[in-house]
Write a protein that holds these residues in place. Structure first.
Motif, PDB file in Angstrom:
ATOM      1  N   GLU A  71     -13.548  22.570  34.959  1.00 41.42           N
ATOM      2  CA  GLU A  71     -13.637  23.192  33.636  1.00 41.42           C
ATOM      3  C   GLU A  71     -12.883  24.522  33.679  1.00 41.42           C
ATOM      4  O   GLU A  71     -13.351  25.484  34.278  1.00 41.42           O
ATOM      5  CB  GLU A  71     -15.106  23.414  33.241  1.00 41.42           C
ATOM      6  N   ASN A  72     -11.726  24.527  33.063  1.00 46.07           N
ATOM      7  CA  ASN A  72     -10.869  25.715  33.104  1.00 46.07           C
ATOM      8  C   ASN A  72     -11.291  26.687  31.996  1.00 46.07           C
ATOM      9  O   ASN A  72     -11.246  26.339  30.818  1.00 46.07           O
ATOM     10  CB  ASN A  72      -9.407  25.306  32.916  1.00 46.07           C
ATOM     11  N   PRO A  73     -11.709  27.901  32.350  1.00 39.77           N
ATOM     12  CA  PRO A  73     -12.145  28.853  31.316  1.00 39.77           C
ATOM     13  C   PRO A  73     -11.054  29.192  30.316  1.00 39.77           C
ATOM     14  O   PRO A  73     -11.338  29.509  29.160  1.00 39.77           O
ATOM     15  CB  PRO A  73     -12.561  30.096  32.125  1.00 39.77           C
ATOM     16  N   THR A  74      -9.781  29.112  30.743  1.00 41.84           N
ATOM     17  CA  THR A  74      -8.706  29.477  29.813  1.00 41.84           C
ATOM     18  C   THR A  74      -8.554  28.451  28.694  1.00 41.84           C
ATOM     19  O   THR A  74      -8.110  28.797  27.598  1.00 41.84           O
ATOM     20  CB  THR A  74      -7.362  29.649  30.551  1.00 41.84           C
ATOM     21  N   VAL A  88      -6.432  30.736  35.315  1.00 39.89           N
ATOM     22  CA  VAL A  88      -7.651  31.055  36.064  1.00 39.89           C
ATOM     23  C   VAL A  88      -7.333  31.238  37.546  1.00 39.89           C
ATOM     24  O   VAL A  88      -6.496  30.531  38.105  1.00 39.89           O
ATOM     25  CB  VAL A  88      -8.729  29.963  35.897  1.00 39.89           C
ATOM     26  N   ASN A  89      -7.977  32.217  38.151  1.00 37.20           N
ATOM     27  CA  ASN A  89      -7.986  32.374  39.602  1.00 37.20           C
ATOM     28  C   ASN A  89      -9.434  32.173  40.019  1.00 37.20           C
ATOM     29  O   ASN A  89     -10.268  33.061  39.846  1.00 37.20           O
ATOM     30  CB  ASN A  89      -7.488  33.763  40.001  1.00 37.20           C
ATOM     31  N   VAL A 149     -10.742  45.209  35.510  1.00 37.85           N
ATOM     32  CA  VAL A 149      -9.384  44.677  35.437  1.00 37.85           C
ATOM     33  C   VAL A 149      -8.471  45.433  36.388  1.00 37.85           C
ATOM     34  O   VAL A 149      -8.652  46.620  36.635  1.00 37.85           O
ATOM     35  CB  VAL A 149      -8.860  44.760  33.970  1.00 37.85           C
ATOM     36  N   MET A 150      -7.484  44.731  36.905  1.00 35.60           N
ATOM     37  CA  MET A 150      -6.531  45.306  37.848  1.00 35.60           C
ATOM     38  C   MET A 150      -5.126  44.813  37.510  1.00 35.60           C
ATOM     39  O   MET A 150      -4.952  43.870  36.739  1.00 35.60           O
ATOM     40  CB  MET A 150      -6.878  44.875  39.282  1.00 35.60           C
ATOM     41  N   THR A 151      -4.119  45.471  38.093  1.00 37.03           N
ATOM     42  CA  THR A 151      -2.760  44.957  38.006  1.00 37.03           C
ATOM     43  C   THR A 151      -2.476  44.124  39.246  1.00 37.03           C
ATOM     44  O   THR A 151      -3.117  44.302  40.285  1.00 37.03           O
ATOM     45  CB  THR A 151      -1.734  46.097  37.912  1.00 37.03           C
ATOM     46  N   SER A 152      -1.521  43.214  39.142  1.00 42.86           N
ATOM     47  CA  SER A 152      -1.193  42.345  40.268  1.00 42.86           C
ATOM     48  C   SER A 152       0.316  42.120  40.324  1.00 42.86           C
ATOM     49  O   SER A 152       0.978  42.031  39.289  1.00 42.86           O
ATOM     50  CB  SER A 152      -1.922  41.007  40.121  1.00 42.86           C
ATOM     51  N   ASP A 153       0.834  42.024  41.538  1.00 45.41           N
ATOM     52  CA  ASP A 153       2.251  41.716  41.747  1.00 45.41           C
ATOM     53  C   ASP A 153       2.460  40.304  42.280  1.00 45.41           C
ATOM     54  O   ASP A 153       3.572  39.931  42.662  1.00 45.41           O
ATOM     55  CB  ASP A 153       2.867  42.706  42.742  1.00 45.41           C
ATOM     56  N   ASP A 154       1.386  39.527  42.330  1.00 45.97           N
ATOM     57  CA  ASP A 154       1.475  38.187  42.915  1.00 45.97           C
ATOM     58  C   ASP A 154       0.710  37.183  42.067  1.00 45.97           C
ATOM     59  O   ASP A 154      -0.516  37.136  42.092  1.00 45.97           O
ATOM     60  CB  ASP A 154       0.932  38.200  44.343  1.00 45.97           C
ATOM     61  N   ALA A 155       1.450  36.380  41.303  1.00 47.23           N
ATOM     62  CA  ALA A 155       0.831  35.351  40.467  1.00 47.23           C
ATOM     63  C   ALA A 155       0.678  34.032  41.214  1.00 47.23           C
ATOM     64  O   ALA A 155       0.400  32.993  40.618  1.00 47.23           O
ATOM     65  CB  ALA A 155       1.667  35.129  39.207  1.00 47.23           C
ATOM     66  N   GLY A 156       0.830  34.078  42.546  1.00 44.09           N
ATOM     67  CA  GLY A 156       0.732  32.862  43.350  1.00 44.09           C
ATOM     68  C   GLY A 156       2.052  32.105  43.343  1.00 44.09           C
ATOM     69  O   GLY A 156       3.099  32.637  42.973  1.00 44.09           O
ATOM     70  N   VAL A 184      -7.739  35.191  34.860  1.00 43.54           N
ATOM     71  CA  VAL A 184      -9.157  35.447  34.607  1.00 43.54           C
ATOM     72  C   VAL A 184      -9.990  34.723  35.662  1.00 43.54           C
ATOM     73  O   VAL A 184      -9.544  33.738  36.246  1.00 43.54           O
ATOM     74  CB  VAL A 184      -9.575  34.972  33.191  1.00 43.54           C
ATOM     75  N   PRO A 185     -11.223  35.192  35.909  1.00 47.59           N
ATOM     76  CA  PRO A 185     -12.105  34.485  36.846  1.00 47.59           C
ATOM     77  C   PRO A 185     -12.786  33.300  36.163  1.00 47.59           C
ATOM     78  O   PRO A 185     -12.584  33.052  34.967  1.00 47.59           O
ATOM     79  CB  PRO A 185     -13.147  35.554  37.215  1.00 47.59           C
ATOM     80  N   LEU A 186     -13.592  32.589  36.917  1.00 51.10           N
ATOM     81  CA  LEU A 186     -14.427  31.527  36.357  1.00 51.10           C
ATOM     82  C   LEU A 186     -15.534  32.141  35.504  1.00 51.10           C
ATOM     83  O   LEU A 186     -15.906  33.308  35.684  1.00 51.10           O
ATOM     84  CB  LEU A 186     -15.053  30.697  37.485  1.00 51.10           C
TER      85      LEU A 186
END
Length: 237
Positions: A24-27, A94-95, A159-166, A193-195
């Protein structure tokens, strides 16, 4: 002759369906409910919520519908947008291991999937856009990630910033979107976003609406700055 106000900001959003390990994807929920949620809560003047699309969690096999979705912002088929308006794409992904929201600075031209996507594709070290060169090529959003993050943090969101979207489908879609945005003079941003088990659905819906407001405010501030500069030039010209 009176000066016109800044152009409206039309924000289009996408989310993803289920994928391996996330049934179940929260997005999918966020994007499916965002129009009704913002209708009830309201959005600032000058911001329009355009199309809300839920994508297959797939890369190459879903490329055509992704491009059709992105193109819809320009044609106005799925929205109230027009060429005179600022257009922004917001992609939610989602992460499942995350404990907070993450605003992504960039995407990398590399598809290396840890597991097959929902269409069975499992690339390894393949360039997403071959014409861009090798897998080390990076594309960055033109939106002010740090400023947006600070605004959201002040509102109480973790919330944070990120330089790595995987390197999975999230990064794949973000890279394609940034490439499309550059070609068409629009803007793009990706947000992880988280679960719902980590941050509940209501908080995530509020976060999504707050994100739209934060990005709208930034775009309008810049538009006002440009307008004031033009007015000053006119006065001194």
């Amino acid at each position: 002759m009176g000066s016109e106000g800044p152009a409206a900001v039309t924000i289009h959003v996408t989310g993803f369906k289920k994928f391996h390990g996330v049934s179940e994807n929260p997005t999918e929920t966020i994007v499916s409910n965002l129009k009704e949620y913002t209708r009830k809560k309201g959005l600032p003047n000058g911001v329009i919520l355009g199309s809300c699309s839920v994508l297959e969690t797939a890369g190459q096999g879903a490329l055509t519908p992704l491009h059709q979705t992105l193109q819809s912002a320009l044609t106005g088929k799925d929205s109230q947008s027009s060429c005179s308006e600022k257009i922004i794409w917001v992609h939610f992904g989602v992460n499942s291991g995350a404990s907070r929201f993450a605003i992504e600075h960039q995407a990398v031209n590399e598809a290396t999937f840890r597991c097959p996507d929902e269409m069975g594709w499992k690339p390894q070290r393949i360039p997403i856009v071959p014409a861009d060169g090798g897998i080390s090529r990076v594309r960055k959003t033109s939106l002010p990630v740090e400023e947006i993050t600070k605004v959201l943090a002040k509102k109480g969101y973790d919330v944070m910033t990120s330089d790595d979207a995987g390197r999975f489908v999230c990064n794949y879609v973000y890279y394609q979107s940034l490439h499309f945005a550059e070609q068409n003079g629009i803007k793009s941003l990706f947000v992880h976003v988280p679960l719902f088990l980590t941050i509940d659905e209501e908080t995530q819906m509020k976060f999504a609406a707050s994100l739209l407001e934060a990005k709208c405010d930034d775009t309008r501030k810049k538009a006002n700055g440009v307008q004031k500069k033009k007015e000053k030039e006119t006065e001194t010209g």
